[in-house]
Design an enzyme around this catalytic site. Structure first.
Site, mmCIF file in Angstrom:
data_model
loop_
_atom_site.group_PDB
_atom_site.id
_atom_site.type_symbol
_atom_site.label_atom_id
_atom_site.label_comp_id
_atom_site.label_asym_id
_atom_site.label_seq_id
_atom_site.Cartn_x
_atom_site.Cartn_y
_atom_site.Cartn_z
ATOM 1 N N LYS A 42 25.404 34.317 32.148
ATOM 2 C CA LYS A 42 24.172 35.071 32.327
ATOM 3 C C LYS A 42 22.959 34.216 32.684
ATOM 4 C CE LYS A 42 25.146 39.492 31.230
ATOM 5 N NZ LYS A 42 24.634 40.694 31.911
ATOM 6 N N ASP A 50 22.364 42.638 24.748
ATOM 7 C CA ASP A 50 23.372 42.731 23.712
ATOM 8 C C ASP A 50 23.942 41.342 23.438
ATOM 9 O OD1 ASP A 50 24.632 42.679 26.202
ATOM 10 O OD2 ASP A 50 25.110 44.801 26.111
#
Length: 406
Positions: free
Chosen positions: A71, A115
């Site tokens: 990410k 998350d």
């Protein structure tokens, strides 16, 4: 409940790739970040033979730029572009230039919903740029993931709701001194999530480079895990660009989601954006999203050949398979391989998608063991034990590292 569900659309809309006009600048920026290196591309020879396909490649993102997930690629590029766009127009996109441009300003901050992995990437960028950072997570987020985000210096707020509720909460933070760095989009908020998607392209360019150096064929089938669809949109856009430039044909693309957070599959079935209602309790925390990104969805819809929703049991089994191959993988990280395994178990669907003994498959291990407690529970060993045994397991399983360092 079945442990998987497969949907193969009978009608397809035209592809709508998200093109990257700043690809060279993005690559240079990523290569300038502390700790940059191309992550490993592994060829799993034994698993391919057992699966009845010609080849399986795994792009291993268990560590990327010092963090245990891919990410950071999207979070870093989107943050840099947002700062340039909103706070410091026309400056060079380097950490030093960004820090210098912000040094004489009022205290600024970044905010994000997550998350787990995206928020940690945003928090790392805030630390590198000496910015404050607030990260919002849904109720039920693993303590280890919260602690990891806090270890980057960010403040973490637990929102009593789903991931989609945290997105709405984080959006409220936007003001003249706060940039919201989200990997999903909503009406009027498109630029930053578009840059997140473009940031992920670096990974697929590394795959192309490794295969070209090794003289190996491009993948015929691509399995990508999906939450809101940003990562899938990046993969589809990359291979659409490659096809149009004459480098290869577009691989058959399969999107993999948790069975109770299958918003993309539902949207494909209904031919419109459709919510998968919560609560989303999958241990595949990075994929627990109830609404597709409005920006990513047209790209995903136009470029996806099949959708597979899988149970946690499927993901945990794939984690064990990857550990046998010498890879540490978290629940979301193993989802793409779990989707491949689910498709192989459905011969009719596999045949419909052309998956056979001539196929070359690419999957991405998108994260390491970001929830060590569940990793130990599912594998009966610590992530470090998997890492310690990696060399022996890879030799025994005929795993070839195609990356430059390998």
């Amino acid at each position: 409940m079945a442990d998987s569900r497969i949907y193969i659309p009978t009608r397809r809309r035209p592809a709508q790739p998200i093109n990257d006009g700043d690809a060279a600048a993005r690559r240079d920026f990523h290569r300038s970040l502390p700790g940059y290196r191309a992550t490993p591309l592994l060829q799993l020879r034994s698993l391919a033979a057992e699966s009845g396909v010609a080849g399986i490649y795994v792009k291993d993102e268990a560590e990327r730029l010092g963090l245990p997930a891919f990410k950071m690629l999207g979070a870093s590029w989107a943050t840099a572009r947002a700062i340039q766009r909103d706070w410091a127009p026309d400056i060079p996109l380097t950490l030093d230039a960004l820090r210098a441009a912000l040094a004489d300003r009022l205290r600024r901050r970044l905010a994000a919903a997550t998350d787990g992995n995206h928020g940690r990437g945003v928090a790392r960028m805030a630390a590198l740029l000496d910015l404050d950072c607030d990260v919002f997570v849904p109720a039920g987020t693993a303590d280890s993931r919260i602690a990891d985000i806090e270890s980057e210096g960010a403040r973490v707020t637990v929102v009593d709701g789903t991931y989609d509720d945290t997105v709405r909460r984080s959006a409220e933070e936007a003001d003249e001194r706060t940039l919201v760095i989200s990997d999903t989009s909503w009406p009027g908020y498109l630029d930053t999530p578009r840059d997140v998607i473009r940031g992920y392209a670096t990974m697929f360019e590394e795959v192309d480079d490794a295969l070209a150096r090794s003289g190996l064929p491009a993948p015929t089938h691509l399995f990508v895990q999906a939450g809101v669809g940003a990562f899938a949109a990046a993969a589809i856009s990359h291979y659409d660009d490659s096809r149009r430039s004459g480098n290869s044909r577009r691989p058959t693309t399969v999107v993999v989601e948790p069975i109770d957070a299958d918003c993309l599959l539902r949207s494909a079935e209904n031919d419109e954006v459709t919510e998968a209602p919560g609560p989303h309790r999958s241990t595949m925390a990075g994929l627990n999203c109830g609404l597709p990104s409005l920006l990513a969805w047209p790209t995903v819809q136009g470029g996806t050949d099949a959708y597979i929703a899988i149970s946690d049991g499927r993901a945990h089994s794939a984690m064990r398979t990857l550990a046998t191959e010498g890879l540490v993988s978290g629940e979301s990280g193993a989802a793409a391989l779990a989707g491949l395994q689910a498709l192989l178990d459905d011969r009719a669907a596999a045949e419909q998608l052309g998956l056979d003994d001539t196929s070359v498959v690419l999957v991405v291990n998108t994260e390491g063991a970001t929830d060590p407690v569940n990793y130990r529970s599912q594998l009966a060993e610590d992530p470090q034990a998997t890492r310690d045994a990696a060399h022996v397991r890879r030799q025994a399983r005929r795993v070839i590292d195609l990356s430059p360092e390998g």
